[in-house]
Design a protein around this motif. Structure first.
Motif, PDB file in Angstrom:
ATOM      1  N   GLN A  68       0.874  -1.067   0.105  1.00  0.00           N
ATOM      2  CA  GLN A  68      -0.079   0.099   0.065  1.00  0.00           C
ATOM      3  C   GLN A  68       0.902   1.128   0.091  1.00  0.00           C
ATOM      4  O   GLN A  68       0.402   2.387  -0.432  1.00  0.00           O
ATOM      5  N   LEU A  69       2.017   1.086   0.675  1.00  0.00           N
ATOM      6  CA  LEU A  69       3.083   2.335   0.704  1.00  0.00           C
ATOM      7  C   LEU A  69       4.331   2.140   0.008  1.00  0.00           C
ATOM      8  O   LEU A  69       4.785   0.785  -0.313  1.00  0.00           O
ATOM      9  N   ILE A  70       4.792   3.151  -0.556  1.00  0.00           N
ATOM     10  CA  ILE A  70       6.091   3.037  -1.537  1.00  0.00           C
ATOM     11  C   ILE A  70       7.217   2.348  -0.587  1.00  0.00           C
ATOM     12  O   ILE A  70       7.237   2.874   0.756  1.00  0.00           O
ATOM     13  N   PRO A  71       8.006   1.787  -0.946  1.00  0.00           N
ATOM     14  CA  PRO A  71       9.491   1.377  -0.381  1.00  0.00           C
ATOM     15  C   PRO A  71      10.014   2.540   0.331  1.00  0.00           C
ATOM     16  O   PRO A  71      10.026   3.633   0.047  1.00  0.00           O
ATOM     17  N   LEU A  72      10.713   2.203   1.516  1.00  0.00           N
ATOM     18  CA  LEU A  72      11.662   3.466   2.212  1.00  0.00           C
ATOM     19  C   LEU A  72      12.673   4.159   1.276  1.00  0.00           C
ATOM     20  O   LEU A  72      12.695   5.272   1.291  1.00  0.00           O
ATOM     21  N   TRP A  73      13.087   3.303   0.514  1.00  0.00           N
ATOM     22  CA  TRP A  73      14.327   3.890  -0.405  1.00  0.00           C
ATOM     23  C   TRP A  73      13.600   5.038  -1.352  1.00  0.00           C
ATOM     24  O   TRP A  73      14.230   6.084  -1.590  1.00  0.00           O
ATOM     25  N   LEU A  74      12.535   4.594  -1.797  1.00  0.00           N
ATOM     26  CA  LEU A  74      11.763   5.764  -2.647  1.00  0.00           C
ATOM     27  C   LEU A  74      11.254   6.939  -1.882  1.00  0.00           C
ATOM     28  O   LEU A  74      11.438   8.086  -2.302  1.00  0.00           O
ATOM     29  N   ALA A  75      10.827   6.705  -0.618  1.00  0.00           N
ATOM     30  CA  ALA A  75      10.456   7.803   0.147  1.00  0.00           C
ATOM     31  C   ALA A  75      11.648   8.725   0.456  1.00  0.00           C
ATOM     32  O   ALA A  75      11.607   9.934   0.523  1.00  0.00           O
ATOM     33  N   CYS A  76      12.829   7.979   0.852  1.00  0.00           N
ATOM     34  CA  CYS A  76      14.134   8.768   1.028  1.00  0.00           C
ATOM     35  C   CYS A  76      14.499   9.551  -0.219  1.00  0.00           C
ATOM     36  O   CYS A  76      15.375  10.509   0.061  1.00  0.00           O
ATOM     37  N   LEU A  77      14.095   9.290  -1.467  1.00  0.00           N
ATOM     38  CA  LEU A  77      14.643  10.079  -2.509  1.00  0.00           C
ATOM     39  C   LEU A  77      13.825  11.570  -2.180  1.00  0.00           C
ATOM     40  O   LEU A  77      14.369  12.636  -2.557  1.00  0.00           O
ATOM     41  N   TRP A  78      12.503  11.559  -1.910  1.00  0.00           N
ATOM     42  CA  TRP A  78      11.952  12.743  -1.389  1.00  0.00           C
ATOM     43  C   TRP A  78      12.586  13.447  -0.499  1.00  0.00           C
ATOM     44  O   TRP A  78      12.580  14.904  -0.611  1.00  0.00           O
ATOM     45  N   LEU A  79      13.147  12.963   0.365  1.00  0.00           N
ATOM     46  CA  LEU A  79      13.911  13.434   1.508  1.00  0.00           C
ATOM     47  C   LEU A  79      15.273  14.241   1.025  1.00  0.00           C
ATOM     48  O   LEU A  79      15.570  15.332   1.395  1.00  0.00           O
ATOM     49  N   LEU A  80      15.953  13.524  -0.067  1.00  0.00           N
ATOM     50  CA  LEU A  80      16.957  14.114  -0.554  1.00  0.00           C
ATOM     51  C   LEU A  80      16.662  15.016  -1.499  1.00  0.00           C
ATOM     52  O   LEU A  80      17.293  16.276  -1.501  1.00  0.00           O
TER      53      LEU A  80
END
Length: 175
Positions: free
Chosen positions: A78-90
């Motif tokens: 249901q949620l994107i993987p953490l690595w993809l979320a971290c791209l937003w942080l970057l």
């Protein structure tokens, strides 16, 4: 100028760490990159709200696209993987720095979003083996349209939080 170059290089290193490393130990590189950014390029006081807002908004947007079937990570989720979320942080670390030139006029941000985001998603999907079930061109066109709107909105977040931070500095000087 060295801080702008460092900001761009750190972002790119983080992008590769996320896309190549997935949800593994390479994500620790993202923590290190954000720490270097906050200690040398900027500060938590200046950009903390921006980092959190972009991380949450971007993760929500990509999770929405995931649930629409735009992405396939090879498992039901249901949620994107953490690595993809971290791209937003970057990405958030670049808005006031190496990507600041795209904020004005607004169409620069739209153009960058419309062109660069689909290329980044395509490259990331190829490297990380993420499927694009609607088809490559259809998915990239949709991503480009969304990012043509998203980039000016993200710069709006950056401008708002930067103004709040500068106001807090002026207020502190008066006290």
């Amino acid at each position: 100028m060295p801080k702008l170059i460092a900001n761009a290089v750190l972002f790119q290193l983080g992008w590769f760490a996320c896309v190549l490393g997935g949800d593994g130990p390479w994500l620790l590189a993202v923590l290190a990159i954000v720490a270097v950014h906050l200690l040398w390029v900027s500060s938590w006081q200046a950009e903390g709200k921006l980092l959190i807002s972009v991380f949450l908004a971007g993760s929500a947007l990509d999770s929405f696209l995931l649930n629409l079937g735009v992405f396939d990570f090879g498992e039901p989720r249901q949620l994107i993987p953490l690595w993809l979320a971290c791209l937003w942080l970057l990405l958030a670390t670049t808005l006031n720095h190496c990507l600041a030139w795209t904020a004005r006029p607004w169409w620069r941000a739209s153009l960058l979003g419309a062109v660069a985001a689909p290329l980044s998603y395509y490259g990331g999907a190829q490297i990380a083996d993420v499927g694009l079930p609607y088809g490559t061109w259809q998915s990239l066109l949709l991503i480009g349209l969304i990012w043509a709107v998203a980039m000016p909105v993200l710069h709006g977040f950056a401008k708002l939080y930067r103004a709040q931070y500068e106001q807090s500095l002026r207020t502190r000087k008066l006290v």
